[in-house]
Design a protein around this motif. Structure first.
Motif, short mmCIF file in Angstrom:
data_model
loop_
_atom_site.label_atom_id
_atom_site.label_comp_id
_atom_site.label_asym_id
_atom_site.label_seq_id
_atom_site.Cartn_x
_atom_site.Cartn_y
_atom_site.Cartn_z
N UNK A 92 0.83 -1.21 0.00
CA UNK A 92 0.00 0.00 0.00
C UNK A 92 0.86 1.26 0.00
N UNK A 93 1.96 1.22 0.73
CA UNK A 93 2.84 2.40 0.79
C UNK A 93 3.40 2.74 -0.57
N UNK A 94 3.89 1.74 -1.30
CA UNK A 94 4.47 2.00 -2.62
C UNK A 94 3.43 2.54 -3.59
N UNK A 95 2.20 2.02 -3.51
CA UNK A 95 1.15 2.53 -4.39
C UNK A 95 0.86 3.99 -4.08
N UNK A 96 0.72 4.33 -2.80
CA UNK A 96 0.43 5.72 -2.43
C UNK A 96 1.57 6.64 -2.84
N UNK A 97 2.80 6.22 -2.61
CA UNK A 97 3.95 7.06 -2.98
C UNK A 97 4.01 7.28 -4.49
N UNK A 98 3.81 6.23 -5.27
CA UNK A 98 3.88 6.38 -6.73
C UNK A 98 2.76 7.27 -7.24
N UNK A 99 1.55 7.10 -6.71
CA UNK A 99 0.45 7.97 -7.11
C UNK A 99 0.74 9.42 -6.74
N UNK A 100 1.29 9.63 -5.55
CA UNK A 100 1.61 10.99 -5.10
C UNK A 100 2.70 11.62 -5.96
N UNK A 101 3.71 10.84 -6.32
CA UNK A 101 4.78 11.35 -7.18
C UNK A 101 4.21 11.78 -8.53
N UNK A 102 3.33 10.96 -9.10
CA UNK A 102 2.77 11.29 -10.40
C UNK A 102 1.86 12.51 -10.33
N UNK A 357 -3.80 -4.44 0.40
CA UNK A 357 -3.29 -4.92 1.69
C UNK A 357 -3.62 -6.38 1.94
N UNK A 358 -4.92 -6.69 1.97
CA UNK A 358 -5.33 -8.02 2.37
C UNK A 358 -4.91 -9.13 1.41
N UNK A 359 -5.12 -8.97 0.10
CA UNK A 359 -4.71 -10.06 -0.80
C UNK A 359 -3.22 -10.37 -0.72
N UNK A 360 -2.39 -9.33 -0.62
CA UNK A 360 -0.95 -9.57 -0.56
C UNK A 360 -0.54 -10.11 0.80
N UNK A 361 -1.14 -9.60 1.84
CA UNK A 361 -0.77 -10.02 3.19
C UNK A 361 -1.24 -11.45 3.48
#
Length: 672
Positions: A92-102, A357-361
């Protein structure tokens, strides 16, 4: 010694398994942080302490999780821990960071805090953004922090740094606390040392105290120590009636922290209130066990609270970037946006929780179950994500949807001149130096100074520090900048030769942004004028004398720029179709010239007095060039920006002023 004979026995361990009340506490923590960040009705002014709640909860829950796996060998224990952390935190962190960067590249022009924001974002991928934030000059509560979409990642950095060292400490406690004194006292001693360090750093280095692990270790460790204590609490004691009292007292302390915690002087001592409240609340929940729950327990365990608690990580990740990008574009002030905001955040958090989160975890593939593969994939994902972010940052101008992305036009801080520079051949200019000293408005002249250096062949030496005006003419120069200013002036006197020029460039006008322009404009201007008291006028004069006298004695020419126009709204936030409707932009990008003259009259009077008393002082007035008509505008007649924001010059504005400044310098450098 690898025996497990000294592990806490199961019948003396706090109730294992899922405790819905803990998720209820998580819900309180994340809602408090969100309410604080969007400044909802000024409610919960100390809501930022929800992060401290998360620290304590995390310390307790992770301790419980580690204890359940304490019978493993150290290497397997550690690998499994970091496997679970990677699956829990990273996706989830990487998704949020990449979206924020873009979104930053698309919407936020590269002239607005872009360097610092990008540095924070890139270090967030590595879990060390708290260091980037601690090493800059703005606090967590400063206005500029409102536009950093990665600001909230500081707390994730603190947690992850804590969990680099904590599992080994906890493992030693699990295995050896009954037989080795050091295993029993290591964590309490480190906790006490961190608390003492926090008390010292809050006064001596507040940014480090707020953002860095040494001053925050004790908060996470408090949760772990609570687990240690409750591990020795018998089941019979948990049947007592006092868990409700503990929970009530804990919630009372938490509310006190939310309402009364000041933003200054934090984290010590006010974090103690929140940490103690969280620990008491957790104890009340755990000691209640499976017994008959009281009213507070039922409220915390209700489905809405537990669901928000389960979403809390994703809510925390998404709430701040959404607020930043709404604040930058349409603004957060209107009722419609305020109603839309929680729906957007909740929708993104729910999608993140259920689909990422849930599917990966919870997945059972070999990539998720085998620690070596999980950690290898995690490192690869972080590396690729960081590379994508760096590429996006480097190509912001190409990707941006903003007209302000044309940094050559808007940015006064970089770029070699594109236009041909015709050098001036004059023997009087040989070996001459120009020293430039002041606040961020010194840096806002860099384009002009670069051209001047190339055209005249002189050396330009800059001394610039944001917020550190030199001879502001408004009041005493900032006390906190005294040591820096004195060192810069001493360096100038050591390097300069008689006849060299010292250019003092700073903001010398009351700022107009952030004022209430919806009411009586006359009253607002009167307020701006009335802010300069007689005492401040005397202090401004004394500050000017302290700078001008030694420079004149050294045989140097001192050049001061007369106050330039200031505006009621920032041009770089109000020049795109997606932000012109922002309430910040409603006051407009023009101001009547008479108003500017009125606002700068006291400063001009002092300049005139100083010029009579100091023959070495010369005045350069950019106002006639920047504002040739009855109305001053942030744009010139060709619709090109003269100003980058409400008071700093743009790159184009620098080029407009350069001929005037160059001619003045040529005259100043002529021998007497």
């Amino acid at each position: 010694m690898s025996s497990t004979s000294h592990l806490p026995s199961k019948n003396r361990r706090p109730a294992g398994g899922y405790l819905p009340g803990i998720d209820g506490l998580r819900a309180i923590a994340v809602l408090a942080v969100i309410i604080f960040h969007i400044e909802f009705l000024g409610f919960l002014p100390g809501g930022f302490t929800g992060v401290d709640m998360f620290f304590v909860i995390s310390g307790y829950v992770i301790s419980q999780s580690l204890a359940e796996r304490g019978d493993r060998a150290l290497h397997a224990y550690l690998l499994d821990f970091y496997r679970r952390r990677a699956l829990r935190i990273l996706p989830a962190l990487l998704v949020v960071l990449l979206v924020s960067v873009m979104l930053s590249a698309l919407l936020v022009p590269p002239v607005w805090l872009s360097t610092h924001n990008a540095d924070t974002g890139l270090t967030a991928f590595l879990g060390v953004s708290n260091f980037t934030l601690a090493w800059q000059s703005n606090t967590y509560f400063s206005p500029s922090a409102e536009f950093n979409p990665y600001l909230h990642t500081w707390s994730l950095g603190v947690e992850e740094q804590f969990y680099v060292i904590f599992p080994v400490l906890f493992f030693c406690w699990l295995r050896y606390h009954a037989t080795h004194l050091l295993a029993r006292i290591a964590l309490p001693l480190l906790t006490l040392a961190s608390l003492l360090w926090c008390a010292l750093q809050t006064q001596a280095a507040p940014l480090s105290a707020f953002y860095l692990l040494p001053s925050r270790f004790w908060e996470l460790a408090a949760g772990a120590l609570l687990f240690h204590m409750l591990s020795n609490t018998t089941g019979a004691r948990r049947e007592a009636t006092w868990p409700l009292v503990l929970l009530g007292a804990g919630l009372g302390l938490l509310m006190a922290g939310f309402v009364w915690t000041p933003v200054r002087g934090f984290p010590f001592p006010w974090a103690l209130v929140t940490v103690a409240g969280t620990a008491l609340a957790i104890a009340g929940i755990v000691l209640a066990g499976g017994g008959r729950p009281g009213l507070l327990h039922r409220v915390l365990s209700a489905w809405p609270m537990t669901y928000i608690g389960r979403l809390s990580y994703s809510l925390y990740l998404w709430h701040w970037p959404v607020a930043v990008f709404l604040r930058w574009t349409v603004g957060l002030e209107t009722l419609f946006v305020q109603m839309l905001y929680p729906l957007v955040v909740l929708g993104l958090a729910a999608a993140s929780y259920h689909w990422i989160e849930q599917p990966i975890r919870r997945g059972r593939s070999v990539l998720q179950r085998r620690a070596s593969l999980t950690l290898g994939a995690a490192l690869l994902a972080v590396g690729l994500s960081a590379w994508a972010a760096m590429w996006t940052v480097d190509n912001t101008e190409r990707l941006s949807l903003s007209t302000v992305a044309d940094s050559y036009t808007w940015h006064a801080y970089k770029h070699y001149p594109r236009e041909p520079i015709e050098p001036v051949e004059d023997p009087a200019l040989q070996g001459r130096q120009l020293f430039v000293l002041g606040d961020s408005h010194t840096a806002a002249y860099r384009t002009m100074l670069n051209i001047v250096s190339l055209r005249l062949g002189i050396e330009v030496v800059e001394y610039e520090r944001g917020g550190c005006a030199v001879v502001s003419l408004l009041a005493a120069d900032p006390l906190a900048c005294g040591a820096w200013r004195d060192a810069a002036l001493a360096d100038i006197r050591a390097r300069a030769k008689p006849g060299d020029v010292v250019f003092l460039a700073s903001l010398r006008m009351p700022e107009l942004t952030g004022r209430d322009w919806q009411g009586d404009e006359e009253a607002v201007f009167a307020q701006a004028l009335g802010e300069r008291t007689a005492q401040q006028a005397q202090e401004a004069r004394a500050a000017a004398d302290a700078v001008l006298a030694p420079l004149q004695t050294a045989g140097l020419t001192v050049l001061i720029d007369a106050p330039a126009p200031v505006f009621k709204a920032p041009a770089n936030r109000c020049s795109d179709v997606f932000n012109r409707m922002n309430p910040v932009c409603a006051p407009g990008l023009t101001v009547e010239r008479d108003r500017v003259v009125q606002l700068r009259a006291p400063q001009m009077h002092l300049l005139t007095v100083l010029a009579r008393e100091y023959p070495a002082l010369k005045i350069w007035d950019p106002l006639p060039i920047l504002c040739p008509g009855a109305t001053c505008s942030a744009y010139d007649t060709d619709a090109q920006p003269l100003f980058a924001d409400a008071d700093h010059l743009s790159g184009h504005g620098n080029r407009v002023l350069e001929p005037s400044f160059t001619q003045l310098l040529i005259r100043l450098y002529q021998p007497l």
